[in-house]
Design a protein around this motif. Structure first.
Motif, short mmCIF file in Angstrom:
data_model
loop_
_atom_site.label_atom_id
_atom_site.label_comp_id
_atom_site.label_asym_id
_atom_site.label_seq_id
_atom_site.Cartn_x
_atom_site.Cartn_y
_atom_site.Cartn_z
N ALA A 62 0.83 -1.20 0.00
CA ALA A 62 0.00 0.00 0.00
C ALA A 62 0.86 1.25 0.00
O ALA A 62 1.95 1.26 0.58
CB ALA A 62 -0.90 0.00 1.23
N SER A 63 0.36 2.29 -0.68
CA SER A 63 1.03 3.59 -0.59
C SER A 63 -0.02 4.68 -0.71
O SER A 63 -1.06 4.50 -1.34
CB SER A 63 2.07 3.74 -1.71
OG SER A 63 1.43 3.78 -2.96
N SER A 64 0.23 5.80 -0.03
CA SER A 64 -0.73 6.91 -0.07
C SER A 64 -0.05 8.17 0.41
O SER A 64 1.08 8.15 0.88
CB SER A 64 -1.92 6.61 0.86
OG SER A 64 -1.54 6.83 2.20
N SER A 65 -0.78 9.29 0.30
CA SER A 65 -0.27 10.57 0.79
C SER A 65 -0.24 10.58 2.31
O SER A 65 0.34 11.47 2.92
CB SER A 65 -1.16 11.70 0.29
OG SER A 65 -2.49 11.47 0.73
N PHE A 66 -0.89 9.60 2.94
CA PHE A 66 -0.97 9.55 4.41
C PHE A 66 -0.01 8.50 4.97
O PHE A 66 -0.20 8.00 6.06
CB PHE A 66 -2.41 9.25 4.82
CG PHE A 66 -2.82 9.83 6.15
CD1 PHE A 66 -2.43 11.10 6.53
CD2 PHE A 66 -3.62 9.12 7.03
CE1 PHE A 66 -2.83 11.65 7.74
CE2 PHE A 66 -4.02 9.65 8.25
CZ PHE A 66 -3.62 10.92 8.60
N PHE A 67 1.00 8.15 4.19
CA PHE A 67 2.09 7.27 4.64
C PHE A 67 1.64 5.84 4.93
O PHE A 67 2.22 5.17 5.78
CB PHE A 67 2.79 7.88 5.87
CG PHE A 67 3.18 9.32 5.66
CD1 PHE A 67 4.34 9.63 4.99
CD2 PHE A 67 2.35 10.35 6.08
CE1 PHE A 67 4.70 10.95 4.76
CE2 PHE A 67 2.70 11.67 5.85
CZ PHE A 67 3.87 11.97 5.19
N ASP A 68 0.60 5.37 4.23
CA ASP A 68 0.21 3.97 4.38
C ASP A 68 1.35 3.09 3.90
O ASP A 68 2.01 3.38 2.90
CB ASP A 68 -1.05 3.69 3.54
CG ASP A 68 -2.30 4.20 4.22
OD1 ASP A 68 -2.78 3.54 5.13
OD2 ASP A 68 -2.78 5.29 3.83
N GLY A 69 1.57 2.00 4.61
CA GLY A 69 2.57 1.02 4.20
C GLY A 69 4.00 1.46 4.41
O GLY A 69 4.92 0.75 4.01
N GLU A 70 4.21 2.62 5.04
CA GLU A 70 5.59 3.08 5.26
C GLU A 70 5.94 2.98 6.74
O GLU A 70 5.10 3.19 7.59
CB GLU A 70 5.72 4.57 4.87
CG GLU A 70 5.65 4.82 3.39
CD GLU A 70 5.66 6.32 3.07
OE1 GLU A 70 6.37 7.06 3.76
OE2 GLU A 70 4.91 6.72 2.17
N ILE A 71 7.22 2.68 7.00
CA ILE A 71 7.71 2.73 8.38
C ILE A 71 7.76 4.20 8.78
O ILE A 71 8.26 5.03 8.03
CB ILE A 71 9.13 2.13 8.46
CG1 ILE A 71 9.16 0.73 7.86
CG2 ILE A 71 9.66 2.19 9.88
CD1 ILE A 71 8.80 -0.38 8.75
N ARG A 99 -8.19 9.81 1.94
CA ARG A 99 -6.95 9.70 1.17
C ARG A 99 -7.13 8.61 0.13
O ARG A 99 -7.97 7.72 0.30
CB ARG A 99 -5.78 9.37 2.09
CG ARG A 99 -5.94 8.01 2.79
CD ARG A 99 -4.90 7.83 3.88
NE ARG A 99 -4.85 6.48 4.43
CZ ARG A 99 -5.54 6.06 5.49
NH1 ARG A 99 -6.41 6.88 6.09
NH2 ARG A 99 -5.40 4.83 5.95
N LYS A 100 -6.35 8.70 -0.93
CA LYS A 100 -6.38 7.65 -1.93
C LYS A 100 -5.25 6.68 -1.62
O LYS A 100 -4.10 7.08 -1.46
CB LYS A 100 -6.19 8.25 -3.33
CG LYS A 100 -7.42 8.91 -3.90
CD LYS A 100 -8.57 7.93 -4.18
CE LYS A 100 -8.23 6.90 -5.25
NZ LYS A 100 -8.09 7.46 -6.60
N ILE A 101 -5.57 5.38 -1.52
CA ILE A 101 -4.54 4.37 -1.32
C ILE A 101 -4.34 3.62 -2.64
O ILE A 101 -5.32 3.19 -3.26
CB ILE A 101 -4.93 3.39 -0.20
CG1 ILE A 101 -5.09 4.12 1.13
CG2 ILE A 101 -3.89 2.28 -0.06
CD1 ILE A 101 -5.30 3.20 2.33
N GLU A 102 -3.10 3.49 -3.04
CA GLU A 102 -2.76 2.68 -4.21
C GLU A 102 -2.29 1.32 -3.71
O GLU A 102 -1.40 1.24 -2.88
CB GLU A 102 -1.64 3.34 -5.03
CG GLU A 102 -1.89 4.80 -5.39
CD GLU A 102 -3.05 4.98 -6.37
OE1 GLU A 102 -3.28 4.06 -7.18
OE2 GLU A 102 -3.72 6.03 -6.32
#
Lengths: 128, 399, 246
Positions: free
Chosen positions: B341-350, C90-93
Motif C-alpha cells: 500500500a502507498s498513499s499521501s498519508f504514509f500507508d505502508g511506510e515505516i 486519502r487515496k490508497i494505491e
C-alpha cells in the motif's frame, strides 16, 4: 510559627495587590458596537445571563442528535453580531463577543474551533 | 527497631543547590509546555503517524516506576519483613513523587490540557484511560494515607491495612497501564494480554532501582549511615526482578513470533528497525537486563556497583518504553494484508520519529517534579530514619 | 443533557414570548413547534448511513474525492511537516504482492458499528450518532490521541496548530482529534457527502451513498446482489463503508 507568618504575608500581598488594582486601573466599560440593534432571540437579561447555557444545550442537541433549526445557535449569534467592518465577532474590543468577554474576563473558547466570521458558508444548499 | 527515630534532613548549601538545579529543570519543563500549548503539537516531533512521543515514553516510565517504588513499603507491611520497615515511608514518598511527575507530563501533553476538568467530569467507562483516571487519583489517596499512617504515631496501627490496600491498588494500577496498549486491537506490536503482567514485573525492577538510587543519594547527602545488609537484600530482590523482566520480554516476543501474521512486526522490532532494534538490543536487553544482572550477581558486590546497575536499569526502562511506544507506532497498520500500500498519508511506510527539544524539556520536567517532591518532603517531613546501619535495622528480640 | 437545562431552555423561550412586540409574542409557539420539528428531523436509529466504493471504477491518480472533501470541510495543508497535516480522506494505491494486480481506492473513517475509537475515548468525545455516523465532540475532546492509536483504518488526524479558515458548519481547531464526518452537515440537509458528489460529477460514480437499513435504497440493493467486502472484516467492527472489487 512559620506557617502562620507565611499566611499573613500571603494575605497582605493579596490585599495590597487588589487595592492597587482597584485604585489605579478602573476597567472601562466595553464600547461594543451592536450592528443590528433590535430584537434578540431572547430578552437581553435572559440572553446576557444564560447565553452560554442556551448555546451549550443547543450544541449537544445539534451535534449528538442531529437536530437543527433551533432559534438559538452560535452561527445565529455570529450572523447577527459580526462587525460590518471586519465581518467578525472577534478582532478588537469593539467586536461583539471579544469586547464583552474581555470586560468580564471570561475565556472565550468557542472560536478555537468555530468560525468567528459570517458569510463563510461553503456548503451548497440552503442553511437549515 | 521499635526505637527507629525519623528525622528531617538538614538543609545546607548543597541542599539548596540541588533544589535550584531541579527548579531550573522544572522551569525548562514549563517553558516546553507553554511552547507546545501556544503553538500546538506542530513544534514537536509527533505527527498523525507517531501520535504518542517522548512525553509518553517518560510519563509511562515514571508511572510504572511509581508503582514499583512501593515495593519496599509493601515488603514491610504486606509481607512482614520488618527490616524494611524504617525504609517504608521513603518508599511511599518516592511512589507518590514519581506518580505526580509522570501524570503531570501525561496531562500536559494533551492537545487540550486546558480542559483537564473534562477528564475529571466526563467518563466513558469502557475506556482504559477513564479507568486509569480513577486508578491514578486513588493511588494518590491510598498511598498518601498510607504515608500519613506511617508518619503519624497515633495512626500507626492502621498502617498495615493501608499498606495492603496500597499493594492491591498499585498492582491494579499497573495492570491498567499495561492494558492501555494491550487492548489496541489494530496495532500488531501490542494486542497481547501479556502486557499487563509484564508491566507489573517491569515496574518492580524500575521502582526498586530508583528507590535504591534515591536511598543511597539521600543517605550520602544527609550523612546518615546506610547498612550493607539492607542494600544486599534489596540487591538480591532487584536481580530477581530484572531476571523476571527479561523472561517476560522473551516470552512476549516468542508468543508474537508464534503467529505468522506477526512475523513482520517482530522482524522490524528485533532486526530491521534500525534505531528501534538498536534501542531494544543495546538499551533494553544489554544495558537494562544483562549488564545489571552481571553487576548484581557477580561475587563481591559493592554499593557503587549496585548503584551502577540501578542506573542501567533506569536507562533500560526508558529504552523499553521507547521500543514499546515508538516502535509499536513506527510499524504501519496493515489495512490490506497481501497488498503493498502507498498513499499521501504514509500507508505502508515505516514511520520515523525525532523528538524535538520542547517535548524533551517537558519530559525532563516530569523528572524534576518527582525529584523536587522528594527533596522538599525529606526536609519538611520526618521520612528518613536517623540511622540505617545494620544494627539499627536488625530485628530486636521480642519483635 | 439534563431535564433541568431543558426546562431552563424552554423557560427562556417562554420569556421571549412575554417580552413584548407582536413578533416576539409569536415566539413561544413558533419556538415549540420548531423544537418539535427539530426532534423529528434528528438522527434516527432506523437509518444506517453507509457508502459503497466500487474500486473497479476508481482511477489511480484521480483525487476528486480528496479535493472535494478539502473544499467542503476547509482542510488545508498545515505549516508543519506533511505528516502533521489532517487527512480525512486519502487515496490508497494497492499492489497485490503475488499477482501484481493494482487497484486504487479512497480510505476514510469507516463509520463502524462497533467503533474502537468510541470504546477507548476516556471522555466520551468519540461517539456514534443514532444513524451510525461516528463523530468527535470537540467540546469534550481533550486531545489524548488514544482513538488514533485504536483506529484500525488510520482514519483520524490530530490538529497540530491553530486554524482560522473553518467552514462555519464544520468547526475544527487546534488540539482536538478529527476525522471524516460523512459530511454530516450535508446529510442533515438531505444532501450527499462531498466526495460522493464529486466522484459522480467526475464521471466515475465509484462512490454510492445511502441508507443501508432501507431495503429499497440503491446501496442496499447493490450490497444484496453484488459481492462486497469490508476492510479488516476480521476485526468484526461492521464498518458502514463497503468496497467492491478488492
Amino acid at each position: 510559627m512559620r506557617s502562620n507568618t507565611f499566611g499573613w504575608l500571603l494575605a497582605t500581598a493579596i490585599a495590597a495587590f487588589s487595592s492597587v488594582t482597584w485604585a489605579e486601573v478602573p476597567v472601562p466599560k466595553p464600547a461594543v458596537t451592536i450592528e443590528n440593534p433590535g430584537e434578540c432571540v431572547a430578552p437581553l437579561e435572559v440572553i446576557r445571563r444564560t447565553h452560554m447555557d442556551l448555546l451549550k444545550h443547543q450544541r449537544d442537541k445539534t451535534l449528538r442528535y442531529g437536530e437543527h433549526g433551533a432559534k438559538i445557535k452560535l452561527n445565529g449569534c455570529i450572523d447577527c453580531h459580526a462587525s460590518k467592518k471586519t465581518g467578525s465577532v472577534l478582532g478588537s474590543q469593539e467586536n461583539f463577543c471579544q469586547g464583552c468577554h474581555a470586560y468580564v474576563a471570561v475565556k472565550l473558547d468557542c472560536f478555537e474551533c468555530h468560525q468567528p466570521k459570517n458569510g463563510m458558508v461553503k456548503s451548497a444548499g440552503a442553511k437549515p | 527497631m521499635a526505637t527507629t527515630i525519623f528525622r528531617a534532613i538538614e538543609a545546607k548549601g548543597g541542599y539548596y543547590a540541588l533544589l535550584g538545579v531541579c527548579g531550573l529543570f522544572l522551569l525548562l519543563g514549563a517553558f516546553g509546555y507553554f511552547q507546545m500549548e501556544h503553538h500546538g503539537h506542530v513544534i514537536t516531533g509527533m505527527d498523525n503517524q507517531m501520535v504518542w512521543g517522548m512525553p509518553h515514553v517518560i510519563a509511562l516510565f515514571l508511572i510504572v516506576a511509581a508503582s514499583g517504588a512501593l515495593n519496599v513499603a509493601s515488603t514491610a507491611s504486606v509481607f512482614g519483613k520488618t527490616i524494611y520497615k524504617p525504609l517504608a515511608p521513603l518508599s511511599a514518598l518516592l511512589a507518590l513523587a514519581l506518580m505526580a511527575g509522570g501524570l503531570a507530563v501525561l496531562m500536559l501533553d494533551l492537545g487540550r490540557s486546558d480542559r483537564m476538568i473534562i477528564a475529571a467530569t466526563h467518563f466513558n467507562f469502557k475506556s482504559v484511560f477513564a479507568l486509569n483516571v480513577f486508578l491514578y487519583t486513588g493511588f494518590f489517596t491510598i498511598v498518601g494515607m498510607y504515608l500519613w499512617f506511617m508518619l503519624e504515631r497515633r495512626m500507626n496501627r492502621w498502617s498495615s491495612a493501608a499498606g495492603m490496600a496500597a499493594f492491591i491498588w498499585r498492582l491494579t494500577l499497573t495492570t491498567g497501564t499495561g492494558s492501555v496498549f494491550g487492548f489496541l486491537i489494530a496495532r500488531e506490536a501490542y494486542q497481547s494480554a501479556l502486557l499487563a503482567p509484564m508491566f507489573i514485573v517491569l515496574s518492580f525492577a524500575y521502582g526498586t532501582a530508583l528507590f535504591l538510587l534515591t536511598l543511597a543519594a539521600t543517605c550520602a547527602a544527609a550523612r546518615r549511615p546506610l547498612g550493607g545488609m539492607v542494600v544486599q537484600r534489596l540487591k538480591n530482590l532487584l536481580a530477581t526482578f530484572v531476571a523476571a523482566s527479561l523472561y517476560f520480554v522473551a516470552v512476549f516476543h516468542l508468543t508474537n513470533l508464534y503467529f505468522t501474521r506477526n512475523h513482520g512486526v517482530e522482524q522490524f522490532i528485533l532486526v530491521d528497525g534500525g534505531i528501534i532494534s538498536g534501542v531494544f538490543w543495546i538499551g533494553q536487553v544489554v544495558i537494562g537486563g544483562a549488564l545489571p544482572l552481571l553487576l548484581l550477581l557477580a561475587p563481591g558486590t559493592t554499593l557503587g556497583r549496585i548503584l551502577v546497575a540501578c542506573a542501567a536499569i533506569v536507562v533500560g526502562g526508558l529504552a523499553q518504553m521507547y521500543v514499546t511506544i515508538i516502535g509499536g507506532q513506527a510499524w504501519p497498520l496493515d489495512l490490506f494484508p497481501g497488498y503493498a500500500a502507498s498513499s499521501s498519508f504514509f500507508d505502508g511506510e515505516i514511520h520515523n520519529y525525532a523528538p524535538s527539544l520542547v517535548e524533551m524539556l517537558l519530559g525532563l520536567g516530569g523528572f524534576a517534579i518527582a525529584a523536587l517532591i522528594v527533596i522538599i518532603a525529606l526536609k519538611v517531613l520526618r521520612v528518613l530514619p536517623e540511622k540505617l546501619d545494620d544494627a539499627a535495622l536488625l530485628p530486636q528480640p521480642g519483635e | 443533557m439534563s431535564d433541568h437545562t431543558r426546562r431552563k431552555f424552554l423557560g427562556a423561550a417562554g420569556l421571549t414570548g412575554l417580552a413584548g412586540s407582536g413578533l416576539a409574542a409569536l415566539a413561544p409557539g413558533v419556538h415549540l413547534i420548531s423544537l418539535a420539528a427539530a426532534h423529528a428531523n434528528g438522527a434516527s436509529s432506523k437509518v444506517r448511513w453507509g457508502m459503497l466504493v466500487d474500486t473497479t471504477r476508481c482511477a489511480s491518480g484521480c483525487n476528486a474525492c480528496v479535493t472535494a472533501c478539502a473544499t467542503e470541510n476547509a482542510i488545508q495543508p498545515g505549516t508543519g511537516r506533511p505528516a502533521q497535516s489532517s487527512q480525512w480522506i486519502r487515496k490508497i494505491e494497492l499492489n497485490e504482492f503475488k499477482t501484481g494486480r493494482a487497484l486504487s481506492l479512497p480510505m476514510m473513517c469507516q463509520h463502524c458499528e462497533q467503533p474502537p475509537c468510541v470504546d477507548v475515548c476516556p471522555t466520551g468525545a468519540s461517539f456514534k450518532r443514532a444513524d451510525g455516523i461516528v463523530l468527535v465532540d470537540r467540546h469534550i475532546c481533550i486531545g489524548c490521541r488514544y482513538c488514533m492509536m485504536a483506529c484500525p483504518y488510520k482514519a483520524r488526524s490530530f490538529v497540530h496548530e491553530p486554524l482560522t479558515e473553518q467552514n462555519p458548519e464544520v468547526p475544527r481547531g487546534k488540539g482536538c482529534v478529527e476525522s471524516c464526518t460523512l459530511c454530516v452537515q450535508r446529510i442533515d440537509k438531505g444532501q450527499q457527502p462531498a466526495c460522493v458528489e464529486a466522484c459522480t460529477k467526475n464521471g466515475r460514480s465509484a462512490m454510492l451513498f445511502g441508507d443501508l437499513n432501507d431495503p429499497a435504497s440503491e446501496i442496499a440493493k447493490r450490497i444484496a446482489t453484488t459481492p462486497t467486502s469490508q476492510v479488516r472484516a476480521d476485526l468484526r467492527l461492521n464498518p458502514g463503508v463497503r468496497y467492491q472489487g478488492i
